[in-house]
Design an enzyme around this catalytic site. Structure first.
Site, PDB file in Angstrom:
ATOM      1  N   LYS A   1       0.884  -1.167   0.000  1.00 12.10           N
ATOM      2  CA  LYS A   1       0.000   0.000   0.000  1.00 12.10           C
ATOM      3  C   LYS A   1       0.914   1.207   0.000  1.00 12.10           C
ATOM      4  CE  LYS A   1      -3.105   2.790   2.620  1.00 12.10           C
ATOM      5  NZ  LYS A   1      -3.647   3.116   3.933  1.00 12.10           N
TER       6      LYS A   1
ATOM      7  N   ALA B   1      -9.466   5.717   3.792  1.00  9.86           N
ATOM      8  CA  ALA B   1      -9.266   6.863   4.691  1.00  9.86           C
ATOM      9  C   ALA B   1     -10.428   7.842   4.744  1.00  9.86           C
ATOM     10  CB  ALA B   1      -8.005   7.643   4.334  1.00  9.86           C
ATOM     11  N   GLY B   2     -10.610   8.379   5.944  1.00  5.49           N
ATOM     12  CA  GLY B   2     -11.531   9.478   6.157  1.00  5.49           C
ATOM     13  C   GLY B   2     -12.934   9.092   6.573  1.00  5.49           C
TER      14      GLY B   2
ATOM     15  N   THR C   1      -8.799   4.243  11.783  1.00  7.66           N
ATOM     16  CA  THR C   1      -9.165   5.034  12.956  1.00  7.66           C
ATOM     17  C   THR C   1     -10.625   4.862  13.372  1.00  7.66           C
ATOM     18  OG1 THR C   1      -7.621   6.630  12.037  1.00  7.66           O
ATOM     19  CG2 THR C   1      -8.886   7.333  13.934  1.00  7.66           C
TER      20      THR C   1
END
Lengths: 256, 328
Positions: free
Chosen positions: A94, A182-183, A205
């Site tokens: 990645k 992401a995000g 996250t």
């Protein structure tokens, strides 16, 4: 699905910032994820110092997608990728090349160059990129057969910032596996990505820092499954006019 | 149990010394052996020394709060240098959302506005608009607290034998931290890095945590203008010195808390490995020659008293069983 590897789960999980390795392994199991990303730059030096942590991850029997998180230049990313290939015995990488630590925004120029160098060297590159079409095109030209556009900046939990851009990317690259990376913050964000026809979602996250990471991992897995099923079921396009589900013409007039 | 039965505690870090003291107070005859030449020579000396069960709860298991809360009273009783001034949690204006997120995950705090912050820490006046104050939390200086425990042990007639790592004792409590990996295969090291600085311009009365989405850090006042800034937690077992990147992050945090830290003098840069089990929670386990107390991870000073109590209770129970079997 990815470089000739077929997977059942459309959820890829990051392994950073969980309360403990135990919670991490429970979350991976609850999510059914078959691929996990691991960061090499910080967590393990050349002396393979993070061995205990790696052996926990290896014991899960999932496929490891090493990442180059924390790399700011082509050279750093390429070096880290080589280290990863040696450590994990996989051509997968990645690829993250970050412009600055404040935004963690991909440096797309370095990204394309690093993708080219690594692809020529036999790596199977998963580039973390923006939803920019021209960049995506360059990445494919450089040899990438998977694209991983962001939903929003890393760790921001904002969801899909540019739905139009992500849709356009899907339309332009119907044959390339696309992963929103992401995000994302909540499972509905992941469902929305899947409903756009994305092939998978990569999270870290949103799960790791949830109050109950294991339950959140499961919730995301369910949303991703629902979103994919909805996409395959061919959802309605929004329209401006109301469309009654039962005919109104000739309806008996009541209440006169 | 019989006061003649002797227990050997192996390791004079925070786990070993608290366990020895706890046992001695319960009437057990104890000795402490330590392979090094002083107390707290391992990773205990790198600890922050925050007794902050409610702050820790924001990112740790509930057990850390439950086991850690009673330890504040334990330290106040056993080490007079323990300071109970609470702790303060602040965030830069851009990251105030982190404060709400932190608050949501814990308890026993009060919201403070700018004036409330200034009242607690005059040097931080005007720097932050909101903060969380945890009035019941405490802190201590690990490098003074452990000699303090050694002194308390000495008063009870318990000497620490340095430079010794083998014992013929029939019952040992192994408190060796990461060195006990030879008998604890699931123990791993988690790297932590810290900086000690001295500033003549800033003074703080309590630990201050600075929330940041990526690099949450804390600053603990050590007195006489000395501050410890910690700490990274990296899944690595590399033993080398502090990386430039970690040093930059730690020092940036100090600078973000107060720009006067820019003029502070760096006294020390330190890195070591914390012993941790896969759930990052400590445990008392049975070993071939007795018990093992280990896995205190980031919570050595906070959780050692609870682990010492657990070890002592297990010991008392097993001796009671033995007596019962003998008399039966």
């Amino acid at each position: 699905m990815f470089y000739g590897v077929d997977l059942c789960s459309r959820l890829l999980l990051g392994t950073a910032r969980y309360p403990s390795p135990r919670v991490l392994t429970d979350a991976i199991q609850a999510s059914g994820a078959e691929v996990v990303t691991v960061s090499l730059r910080r967590e393990a030096g050349p002396e393979r110092s993070g061995q205990s942590f790696w052996s926990i991850i290896r014991s899960l029997g999932v496929k490891v997608l090493p990442n180059t998180a924390g790399c700011h230049s082509v050279k750093e990313a390429v070096t880290t990728a080589h280290m990863a290939r040696e450590m994990f015995d996989t051509p997968w990488i990645k690829l993250e090349v970050i412009r600055d630590d404040e935004t963690l925004q991909p440096d797309v120029f370095g990204l394309v160059e690093a993708a080219r160098v690594l692809s020529e060297d036999g790596f199977e590159v998963f580039p973390y990129t923006t939803e920019d079409l021209a960049v995506a095109d360059r990445l494919v030209e450089a040899g990438c057969r998977v694209l991983m556009p962001w939903g929003a900046p890393i760790g921001s939990a904002r969801g899909l910032n540019n739905v139009y851009g992500l849709k356009a990317l899907r339309a332009h690259f119907p044959e390339i596996p696309l992963v929103v990376d992401a995000g994302l913050g909540v499972p509905s964000h992941a469902a929305a990505a899947m409903e756009l026809g994305y092939d998978a979602v990569l999270l870290n996250t949103a799960v790791a820092e949830a109050g109950d990471p294991v339950a959140m991992a499961k919730a995301f897995a369910m949303a991703i499954e629902a979103g994919r099923m909805a996409f395959e079921a061919k959802p309605l396009e929004p329209r401006d006019m109301a469309a009654p589900s039962t005919p109104v013409l000739g309806k008996a007039a009541l209440g006169d | 149990m019989s006061s003649r039965a002797k227990v050997t505690v192996v390791g004079a870090g925070v786990a070993g010394l608290t366990t020895a003291l706890e046992l001695s107070e319960r009437g057990v005859t104890v000795e402490v052996i330590e392979r090094g030449s002083s107390v707290g020579a391992g990773c205990s000396r790198m600890a922050g020394g925050m007794l902050a069960p409610w702050c820790e709860r924001a990112a740790a298991d509930e057990a850390v709060m439950r086991l850690g809360a009673p330890s504040i009273a334990w330290w106040l009783r056993h080490y007079p240098g323990t300071v109970r001034n609470g702790s303060l949690v602040v965030a830069p204006p851009r990251d105030t959302a982190e404060l709400a997120r932190f608050a949501e995950r814990t308890e026993n705090y009060e919201w403070r506005d700018a004036d409330g912050i200034a009242a607690l820490e005059p040097d931080l006046a005007g720097r932050f608009r909101r903060a969380l104050f945890f009035p019941r939390e405490a802190h201590l200086e690990p490098r003074r607290a452990l000699p303090g425990l050694a002194e308390a042990l000495a008063k009870r007639g318990i000497a620490i034998r340095f430079g010794v790592d083998k014992t013929e004792g029939d019952f040992t409590i192994d408190c060796r931290g990461l060195a006990a990996r030879d008998v604890l295969p699931d123990l791993r090291g988690v790297r932590g890095e810290m900086v000690v600085v001295r500033s003549r311009e800033v003074s703080l009365s309590r630990p201050v945590r600075l929330l940041h989405p990526r690099i949450p850090l804390y600053i603990v006042p050590r007195g006489e203008g000395v501050f410890m800034v910690g700490a990274t937690a990296i899944e690595s077992e590399a033993k080398g010195g502090v990386t430039v990147r970690s040093a930059v992050e730690l020092l940036n945090a100090a600078y973000a808390l107060h720009p006067a830290f820019g003029e502070a003098e760096i006294l020390e840069l330190g890195a070591d490995l914390r012993p941790a089990f896969p759930d990052n929670l400590p445990a008392v386990r049975r070993g071939p020659n007795g018990l093992l107390v280990n896995g205190l991870y980031r919570h050595g000073f906070l959780l050692a008293p609870a682990m010492a109590r657990q070890a002592a209770e297990i010991l008392e129970r097993s001796h009671a069983d033995l007596r019962q079997r003998r008399s039966a």
